[in-house]
Structure formats: structure tokens, C-alpha cells
Design a protein around this motif. Structure first.
Motif, short mmCIF file in Angstrom:
data_model
loop_
_atom_site.label_atom_id
_atom_site.label_comp_id
_atom_site.label_asym_id
_atom_site.label_seq_id
_atom_site.Cartn_x
_atom_site.Cartn_y
_atom_site.Cartn_z
N PRO A 118 -3.93 -27.08 13.86
CA PRO A 118 -2.93 -28.07 14.25
C PRO A 118 -2.52 -28.96 13.08
CG PRO A 118 -5.10 -28.83 14.87
CD PRO A 118 -5.28 -27.44 14.30
N SER A 119 -1.29 -29.46 13.15
CA SER A 119 -0.84 -30.46 12.18
C SER A 119 -1.14 -31.85 12.75
CB SER A 119 0.67 -30.33 11.94
OG SER A 119 0.98 -29.07 11.39
N PRO A 120 -1.75 -32.73 11.98
CA PRO A 120 -2.10 -34.06 12.49
C PRO A 120 -0.91 -35.01 12.44
CG PRO A 120 -2.89 -33.84 10.26
CD PRO A 120 -2.25 -32.51 10.61
N THR A 121 0.17 -34.59 13.10
CA THR A 121 1.39 -35.40 13.13
C THR A 121 1.65 -35.94 14.54
OG1 THR A 121 2.70 -33.39 13.48
CG2 THR A 121 2.42 -34.16 11.21
N GLY A 122 0.71 -35.71 15.45
CA GLY A 122 0.85 -36.17 16.83
C GLY A 122 -0.36 -35.70 17.62
N ARG A 182 3.81 -37.26 7.00
CA ARG A 182 3.72 -37.20 8.46
C ARG A 182 2.28 -37.10 8.97
NH1 ARG A 182 6.20 -32.61 10.60
NH2 ARG A 182 6.39 -33.69 12.59
N SER A 183 1.38 -36.61 8.14
CA SER A 183 -0.01 -36.45 8.57
C SER A 183 -0.71 -37.80 8.64
CB SER A 183 -0.77 -35.53 7.60
OG SER A 183 -0.22 -34.23 7.61
N LYS A 184 -1.40 -38.05 9.76
CA LYS A 184 -2.10 -39.32 9.97
C LYS A 184 -3.56 -39.05 10.32
CE LYS A 184 1.87 -41.53 9.70
NZ LYS A 184 2.23 -42.31 8.48
N GLU A 185 -4.45 -39.85 9.73
CA GLU A 185 -5.87 -39.67 10.00
C GLU A 185 -6.21 -39.97 11.46
OE1 GLU A 185 -9.22 -38.04 8.65
OE2 GLU A 185 -7.37 -38.36 7.49
N GLU A 186 -5.45 -40.86 12.07
CA GLU A 186 -5.72 -41.16 13.48
C GLU A 186 -5.49 -39.93 14.36
OE1 GLU A 186 -2.23 -43.42 15.46
OE2 GLU A 186 -2.00 -43.82 13.31
N TYR A 187 -4.56 -39.07 13.96
CA TYR A 187 -4.32 -37.85 14.73
C TYR A 187 -5.39 -36.80 14.47
CZ TYR A 187 0.27 -39.81 15.83
OH TYR A 187 1.28 -40.61 16.29
N VAL A 188 -5.95 -36.80 13.26
CA VAL A 188 -7.07 -35.90 12.98
C VAL A 188 -8.22 -36.24 13.93
CG1 VAL A 188 -8.79 -35.17 11.28
CG2 VAL A 188 -6.43 -35.60 10.56
N GLU A 189 -8.53 -37.53 14.03
CA GLU A 189 -9.62 -37.95 14.92
C GLU A 189 -9.29 -37.65 16.38
OE1 GLU A 189 -12.61 -38.89 13.88
OE2 GLU A 189 -11.75 -38.39 11.92
N ALA A 190 -8.02 -37.82 16.75
CA ALA A 190 -7.61 -37.55 18.12
C ALA A 190 -7.75 -36.07 18.46
CB ALA A 190 -6.16 -38.01 18.34
N ILE A 191 -7.41 -35.21 17.51
CA ILE A 191 -7.54 -33.76 17.71
C ILE A 191 -9.01 -33.41 17.97
CG2 ILE A 191 -7.45 -31.53 16.51
CD1 ILE A 191 -4.87 -32.65 15.11
#
Length: 440
Positions: free
Chosen positions: A8-12, A47-56
Motif C-alpha cells: 500500500p501507499s501511505p497516502t490515506g 504525499r506519503s505520511k508516517e501517520e498512514y504507515v502506522e494506520a496501515i
């Protein structure tokens, strides 16, 4: 060893469409005792955000889709640069300088001439001096992979035999003018170096797969077994693309959907097998067969998740939900009978609060005008509290003898008087839990 990946891309946030891909790859890996890689596609630094990495990671953990290792594409840029250099040395990589407007005009001209709108490879005829001039005027160009214009064929795990004429496809851009490595190249390098043997993804990637097969072969890698699942639509066949943001896994979790209900649906949706609730991951793994899935667009209806969630909750013992029951303030000695009473009458765990509120605070009586006198008489015969397992049968028996009422005419007015509802749990199970009776 079978090795799969979810990239996945950590953009959402992960949505229901992403889950389908993740789950299929996970089940294939686990079925063979192989490896499931979580690969974060974070080559886009904007566009990549660390918060989305953690959410994934949080969403996959909630579902029980545990990865064997995690990789970050942003830490592998040197590997992509080496691959790009190798392609340049082979004469399979070339720089192009057209603006988006120029490319659009070319496509329109080709369509007007009845030709496929593919890139015309004009950049291949540029001299070094012309390239230098364009670079000075426009900045660095994009880098395109030069396809061998032949048929690309593979046996797809879902779609069957696929054959695509590379001449009908534009040479793909693998590196943007700003230097960002695009998915097409990064994925090939990763799949090759990480030993990925099986790739399941959406049918919108079929053309990408064709070009990636040529890139894999050019770099000397082994081509994985590809399978392309159908895309999801809404229940009426409408596109889900605009709604995927509202179908994120965390939104479904907030609505009370249980992980095994979600996984049970997605492991069968679009296949020839019926959707059946499974309560253990091992059941999903054993029963999964990628060849049973079809190519037709697959209808997804969020409403289907709630009966599965309710069915799943009905299978749970108190220990599985004790934290939720305790958080409501249910006394320890009532926890077991409360859960056994409530679990068959809830859709999600959020509904528990309403049943405990009824037990704790009582309910406003619901009395039809024609039943007012009857209910008043019945309430005068109500046994003393606290109630026990025999209170309902004792009370209704006494009221029946005194009034002559029976059947629905007896039981329904009494249920509504005690609970304020026409439907609900067995009254014999509910009455011992009532702390208060209003209107008596």
C-alpha cells in the motif's frame, strides 16, 4: 517457498478495495506456509505520511493479517537507481521531454487517425545536443522503458490466458522528471530481489503487469504468478471509486463491524463459493481457492457485513467480550446472564449499552389505550424484586388466571410494559436482570 506481498501507499487509510488485495495475498502465503511481506510504497515524499504507515499497520493487526516482515521502498532508492543504470546500459531506458500538453495533442491526433494513443517514441531520435537544449529549457525529462513490441503472454490465476500486444501500449515512464521512482520500476525491483512468487492485485493492473513482465525479464528476474481480481462496485453496480474514502477499514471498525465478519465476506465475495461466516482464521486459510474467483465486476454492499457481525457475536463466550461488558458497569454476578441474554439481540457490540440501560434504568412503558386497564391490573400482580428465572412464567400464569387473557394478547402487552419494546430477548432471561421497573 511461496512469497507474497501487500504494497500500500501511505497516502490515506486502507479501504475495502485494498483489503481484498491484502487478504488474498495473505491467504495464499499462509496456505503454503510461506511468507507475507508488508511493503510500504512510500517513494512519493510529498504525499506519503508516517501517520498512514502506522494506520496501515494498525488496521492489518486489527484484522489479524500479520506480516512476516516489513519493507520501506524509501529505504531502497539505491536499488532502483542501480536497476535504472542497468536498463540504460542495455539500451532499454531513454529520456523524453514532452510536456503534458504536447502528449495530449499527440494522443488526440492519433485517435483522430484511428490509431492507438501510444507514445510515438519521438525522444529516441533526439541528438545529444537536442537533449541538452531541452534539458536547459525544461529541466530533466522522464525516463521511459523501451518495450519490445511483441506479444506479452501469461496464464493469469483468475483471468486465465492473457495476451497483450506491446505495440498497443506506451513505453511506461519509470522515473519522473523530478527523480521520483514510480511504482512500475520499484515494484519490479522489489519483487525480484525479495523473491516474490505470487502477486494478486486488481484487474486495473493488467496492462502494468504486461510491461512489468518485460522489465523483469530485462533485469534477469523470475516472473511471479500473477492473478488479477475483479474490481468492486456498489450494490447496484455503481462505481465505488468515489466512495472508497467512506469505506475505510477504520470507519467500518468504528461502526462495530467485527474482523471475522469482514474477512469472511471478502474471502468469498466474487467467487463461485457462498459467503459463510468463519470464526477462525485457519478456516479462511483452508477454504481459500483463488481459481474460484471470476472476472466480472463484484458487487459489495456494506449492509452485508452486519448480519455476519451479529452471527459472529452470537458465537462468543463472555470472556471474549468481558472488557466491553465490564465497561458498561454490569455487576460481576450479572455479567454472564446479561451477555447470554443480550448477544442474540445485538448487531454490533455498541448495541450492548442499550440493553444494559434498560436493565439498569428501566424503560418507559409502551401501552396501547385498549390495554391500559389490563396492564394496570397485571402490574399490581408483579412479583417482588429481585426477579429470578421463574418470575416471568409465574407472573404471566397469575395474570392469565386472573384475566383470562392468553397467547399474544397476554404476552405482548406485558413485554411492552416492562421493556418499552415489541421485540427483544426471551423475557424469562431478561427479567432477572431488571434493576428497575417503571410504571408499576
Amino acid at each position: 517457498m511461496t512469497t507474497t506481498r501487500f504494497a500500500p501507499s501511505p497516502t490515506g487509510y486502507i479501504h475495502i478495495g485494498n483489503l481484498r488485495t491484502a487478504l488474498m495475498n495473505f491467504l495464499i502465503a499462509r496456505q503454503s506456509g510461506g511468507e507475507f511481506i508488508l511493503r510500504i510504497d512510500d517513494t512519493d515524499p510529498v504525499r506519503s505520511k508516517e501517520e498512514y504507515v502506522e494506520a496501515i499497520k494498525e488496521d492489518l493487526t486489527w484484522l489479524g493479517l500479520h506480516w512476516d516482515r516489513i519493507e520501506r521502498q524509501s529505504l531502497r532508492l539505491d536499488r532502483y537507481a542501480e536497476a535504472a543504470d542497468k536498463l540504460r546500459d542495455m539500451g532499454r531506458f531513454y529520456e523524453a521531454f514532452e510536456t503534458p500538453t504536447e502528449l495530449d495533442l499527440k494522443r488526440k491526433k492519433q485517435l483522430n487517425m484511428g490509431k492507438p494513443p501510444v507514445y510515438d517514441r519521438a525522444a529516441l531520435s533526439l541528438s545529444d545536443a537536442e537533449k541538452d537544449a531541452l534539458r536547459a529549457e525544461r529541466g530533466d525529462g522522464v525516463w521511459r522503458f523501451k518495450l519490445d513490441q511483441e506479444r506479452i503472454e501469461w496464464k493469469d490465476g483468475i483471468l486465465g490466458d492473457i495476451s497483450i500486444d506491446a505495440a498497443s501500449v506506451s513505453d511506461p515512464v519509470l522515473i519522473r522528471g523530478d527523480g521520483q521512482v514510480l511504482y512500475t520500476l520499484a515494484s519490479v525491483v522489489d519483487d525480484t530481489e525479495m523473491g516474490v512468487t505470487n502477486v494478486v492485485r486488481g484487474s486495473d493492473h493488467v496492462t502494468n503487469t504486461a510491461t512489468q513482465i518485460q522489465i523483469i525479464n530485462a533485469l534477469g528476474g523470475n516472473v511471479p504468478e500473477f492473478a488479477h481480481h475483479s474490481l468492486l462496485t456498489g450494490p447496484q453496480g455503481e462505481s465505488l471509486s468515489k466512495r472508497l474514502g467512506t469505506l475505510s477499514l477504520r470507519d467500518l471498525r468504528a461502526k462495530g463491524v467485527e474482523p471475522m465478519a469482514l474477512l469472511s465476506l471478502m474471502a468469498r465475495l466474487g467467487s463461485a463459493d457462498p459467503v459463510e461466516l468463519q470464526t477462525q482464521m485457519a478456516q479462511l486459510i483452508d477454504g481459500f481457492d483463488i481459481s474460484r474467483f471470476g472476472a466480472a465486476p463484484t458487487k459489495f454492499d456494506e449492509a452485508d457485513l452486519y448480519p455476519l457481525t451479529a452471527h459472529y457475536l452470537q458465537s462468543l463466550p463472555l470472556e471474549a467480550v468481558r472488557d466491553r461488558v465490564d465497561a458498561l458497569g454490569v455487576p460481576a454476578d450479572l455479567a454472564e446472564p446479561f451477555w447470554l441474554m443480550a448477544r442474540d439481540n445485538i448487531t454490533t457490540l455498541e448495541d450492548l449499552g442499550g440493553w444494559w440501560a434498560l436493565c439498569r434504568d428501566g424503560a418507559e412503558p409502551l401501552i396501547a389505550p385498549e390495554d391500559e386497564e389490563f396492564v394496570a391490573q397485571a402490574m399490581s400482580m408483579l412479583p417482588a424484586m429481585p426477579f429470578d428465572e421463574s418470575s416471568w412464567s409465574t407472573w404471566t400464569g397469575t395474570v392469565k388466571d386472573a384475566t383470562g387473557r392468553k397467547g399474544k394478547g397476554l404476552f405482548m402487552p406485558l413485554r411492552k410494559a416492562l421493556t418499552g419494546q415489541e421485540r427483544g430477548p426471551e423475557m424469562a432471561a431478561l427479567m432477572p436482570l431488571l434493576q428497575v421497573v417503571r410504571g408499576r
